[in-house]
Design an enzyme around this catalytic site. Sequence first.
Site, short mmCIF file in Angstrom:
data_model
loop_
_atom_site.label_atom_id
_atom_site.label_comp_id
_atom_site.label_asym_id
_atom_site.label_seq_id
_atom_site.Cartn_x
_atom_site.Cartn_y
_atom_site.Cartn_z
CG ASN A 10 -15.90 -5.96 -16.46
OD1 ASN A 10 -14.69 -5.76 -16.37
ND2 ASN A 10 -16.77 -5.00 -16.70
CE LYS A 12 -17.83 -3.77 -13.52
NZ LYS A 12 -19.05 -3.13 -13.03
CG HIS A 96 -18.89 -1.95 -18.87
ND1 HIS A 96 -19.09 -1.00 -17.90
CD2 HIS A 96 -19.29 -3.13 -18.35
CE1 HIS A 96 -19.57 -1.61 -16.82
NE2 HIS A 96 -19.71 -2.90 -17.07
CD GLU A 182 -23.04 -5.23 -18.12
OE1 GLU A 182 -22.76 -6.18 -17.39
OE2 GLU A 182 -22.29 -4.25 -18.28
N GLY A 188 -23.41 -2.88 -10.09
CA GLY A 188 -22.68 -2.58 -8.86
C GLY A 188 -23.54 -1.99 -7.75
N GLY A 250 -18.86 -7.64 -9.69
CA GLY A 250 -18.46 -7.89 -8.30
C GLY A 250 -18.34 -9.36 -7.93
#
Length: 265
Positions: A10, A12, A96, A182, A188, A250
């Site tokens: 992902n 982002k 999400h 998640e 993050g 990330g």
Amino acid sequence: MSRKPFIAGNWKMNKTISEGIALVDELKGLIGDVSNVDVAVCPTFVSVAKVGDAIKGSNIMLGGQDTFWQESGAWTRQIAPSMLKDAGCQWVIVGHSETRGRFGTVDAELESVLSYFGECDTTVNMKAKAAFAAGLTPIIACGELLAEREAGNTDKVIVSQMKADLAGFTKDQALKMVIAYEPVWAIGTGKVCDSDEADRVCGVIRNVVKEMYGDDVADAVRIQYGGSVKPSNAAELLSKPNIDGALVGGAALKASDFAAIIKAA
Ligand code: PGA
């Protein structure tokens, strides 16, 4: 039953079009020999089509980061599932924690704008159904806040999200759906969830699926873990019986790191 691992990146709000193309070009070279793991990247809406062109014919699939439940019309800012499909997507993330407005830490100023995100379990479920209708497969994300975990409410929160998010699918759709666990506090932040605990919660999710759709669906459904997955912890997480893959933020932005996670699967 053995479930094929699924690693999705992902991106982002990262990577311009040219940066995204460079990333997948490098990734293609690193994972060209991988066939026993499903791999997808989820770029921003503006780069999704171009990145899709760049991965054509490779073993990398394409996903959107979110979608809307309406097909077309006066919905400024929104993207319909059929548009993602048209751009080359097979997958779309829904629910999400960042689109739900559930951030790990929220300062008072930011809290006042959370309603702009306006996503709840009902709309996550509508998005998932719209995705299926357009021929996409949703990756349906759930997760508890740190405060919910500390209050001992993790299982309650997850079960309630899942029951609402997964309601009313056909059996065929339920067999295909992918779920991502998640924990919001692990996203993050560099704080990965302990692998046994992540596995336990994924087991709780699998049990909800079993209650809703039966043993065969619970056996087949793939459940990813997401939250600070990196090359150094991926093998441990992915070795757990209830964890069938990872949703990576990330570490998906660097081809070598993402490739290492894929190889760990
Ligand atoms: P992270 O993000 O890997 O950067 O923690 C995961 C996610 O939000 O999907």
